[in-house]
Enzyme design. Structure first.
Site, mmCIF file in Angstrom:
data_model
loop_
_atom_site.group_PDB
_atom_site.id
_atom_site.type_symbol
_atom_site.label_atom_id
_atom_site.label_comp_id
_atom_site.label_asym_id
_atom_site.label_seq_id
_atom_site.Cartn_x
_atom_site.Cartn_y
_atom_site.Cartn_z
ATOM 1 N N HIS A 137 -10.495 3.134 -2.243
ATOM 2 C CA HIS A 137 -9.455 2.347 -2.891
ATOM 3 C C HIS A 137 -9.541 0.878 -2.509
ATOM 4 C CE1 HIS A 137 -5.449 0.526 -3.435
ATOM 5 N NE2 HIS A 137 -5.349 1.342 -4.457
ATOM 6 N N CYS A 138 -9.895 0.588 -1.274
ATOM 7 C CA CYS A 138 -9.728 -0.775 -0.757
ATOM 8 C C CYS A 138 -10.710 -1.784 -1.339
ATOM 9 C CB CYS A 138 -9.842 -0.752 0.768
ATOM 10 S SG CYS A 138 -8.485 0.108 1.582
ATOM 11 N N ILE A 139 -12.011 -1.594 -1.114
ATOM 12 C CA ILE A 139 -12.981 -2.650 -1.420
ATOM 13 C C ILE A 139 -13.116 -2.916 -2.918
ATOM 14 C CG2 ILE A 139 -15.332 -3.475 -1.046
ATOM 15 C CD1 ILE A 139 -13.571 -3.263 1.447
#
Length: 444
Positions: A284-286
């Site tokens: 989800h983050c990068i």
């Protein structure tokens, strides 16, 4: 607890609102909204230090599983859940449990919306649930990743529809999650916790809460700074991954071993942090979070955050580059990609987890199919996998599959894989993780 601050504040926690009429015996210290990969570890850590914790999730399967002692999150074991239950933890689908909590932490997902910003539907829904149960003296914390200004501009007005005021009747803060799925060296307790309050008194209450189970709490100037800190962390990684991915493409054309160049550069004791090439970015983050900052810049300032746009372009085209290199490798061996049997090893977005969110293996598999390859996969953490609704065959006997397939592509270097054995057994091996440097192995 160690507290780091960007500005000095009065450490004394002043009471908020009117606490008369409460029944302390019926209260819990924490209610967590959203029992996923962020919320469940938070609930576990709080319960482990003796806090009374409840959880709220809209998925009845999640709630039923947790109340039966079963975990659905990689980093939280069934034994962890059973210990939580023994300590008094209960999961609910009914938001009535929020009224009993001294602190409510919102850990709901914020996927990308069609306009490229965060879809705040779950955040808005959670905030409305909290507002309907809000009491004087409560602390409310948003942990969901979003753009700077969300806590003040979206969550605060919804909560204040209750008639209570942030900083006067209740405390409101933002604290970015820093969960590293699959990591055993960076637990919630050991990872510094950034906290930004809507007012100084809100910040003090939030610091006091997290200090109960986190070793170091870092106090930001405000909620916007805390929100920006999360996006800065992930944008930094996103941009540097894109840089090294483009260097990998360039180095291959220039006949330079980019992995050796990175190794050598990494010996510098200052001014350099090593990032390594990959078949793309996942989780989800990068690939997602930097878009929130781009969205805020575009919608509020009217221009583009060009670094993020360029990094997205480079990282998104890495699966296509891997397919092109795979085709060249097969051609060198006298086989076309069309009709070749290609085995994909490790289809999760990071090693030793079962998480498939935004995995680069998915676009890579789609591209291979479009070019006529017959694909199969193996992953010790994934029992079944589909791409665009079509199941990808999963091999059972890995050794036999390595010998039978024309090309094996190592996409994720799970610790369960015997890397030297892969090199010795596969007909052709393409290592996209830079782990196997042996004659006959193609490395990204």
């Amino acid at each position: 607890m160690q507290v780091e601050r960007t500005q000095p504040l009065d450490d004394k926690v002043q009471p908020l609102g009117d606490n008369e009429g409460r029944d302390p015996a019926g209260e819990v210290e924490l209610a967590v909204i959203g029992l996923g990969y962020v919320g469940l570890p938070l609930a576990r850590e709080a319960a482990s230090v003796g806090l009374r914790v409840v959880g709220l999730d809209r998925d009845p399967r999640v709630v039923d599983g947790l109340n039966s002692g079963r975990s659905h999150v990689d980093d939280v074991s069934d034994d962890d859940v059973r210990r939580m239950r023994a300590a008094g933890f209960t999961a609910f689908t009914d938001d009535a449990c929020l009224a009993r909590a001294q602190t409510v932490v919102i850990c709901v997902p914020t996927p990308l919306s069609e306009d490229g910003g965060p879809d705040l539907g779950a955040v808005v829904s959670a905030a409305r649930s909290v507002a309907g149960r809000l009491r004087s003296g409560q602390l409310v914390v948003l942990e969901s990743t979003t753009y700077p200004g969300t806590t003040e501009e979206v969550v605060r007005p919804l909560l204040e529809e209750s008639g209570l005021r942030a900083g006067e009747d209740f405390a409101l803060a933002f604290s970015p999650e820093r969960i590293d799925p699959g990591s055993t060296g960076h637990g919630l307790r050991e990872t510094p916790k950034v906290v930004g309050g809507c007012t100084p008194s809100c910040a003090v209450h939030a610091v006091a809460f997290y200090g109960k189970f986190v070793n170091t709490v870092v106090q930001a100037k405000g909620t916007r700074e805390a929100e920006m800190a999360k996006l800065l962390e992930n944008t930094y990684r996103h941009v540097n991954i894109a840089l090294v991915n483009e260097l990998a493409v360039i180095s291959h054309e220039l006949h330079v071993d980019v992995w050796d160049a990175i190794r050598c550069a990494g010996t510098k004791p200052f001014g350099f942090q090593a990032f390594r090439p990959s078949p793309g970015v996942g989780g989800h983050c990068i690939p997602i979070d930097p878009n929130y900052l781009s969205y805020k810049v575009r919608s509020s300032l009217g221009y583009e955050f060009r670094f993020v746009g360029l990094a997205q372009e480079i990282n998104r085209r890495m699966p296509e580059y891997v397919v092109r290199r795979a085709q060249d490798l097969l051609n060198t061996a006298g086989r076309p990609l069309q009709g070749s049997r290609v085995l994909l090893l490790g289809v999760t977005y990071k090693p030793d987890v079962a998480d498939l969110r935004e995995t680069p293996a998915e676009p890579l598999a789609r591209l291979l199919r479009e070019r006529g390859a017959e694909i199969a996969f193996h992953d010790p953490h994934v029992p079944a996998w589909s791409v665009e609704g079509t199941a990808v065959p999963r091999v059972g006997d890995l050794t036999a599959a390595l010998r039978e397939h024309d090309l094996t592509i190592l996409l994720q270097d799970h610790s369960a894989y015997d890397l030297p054995a892969l090199a010795d057994t596969a007909r052709l091996l393409f290592d996209t993780r830079g782990r196997i440097f042996k004659p006959g192995v193609e490395v990204l």
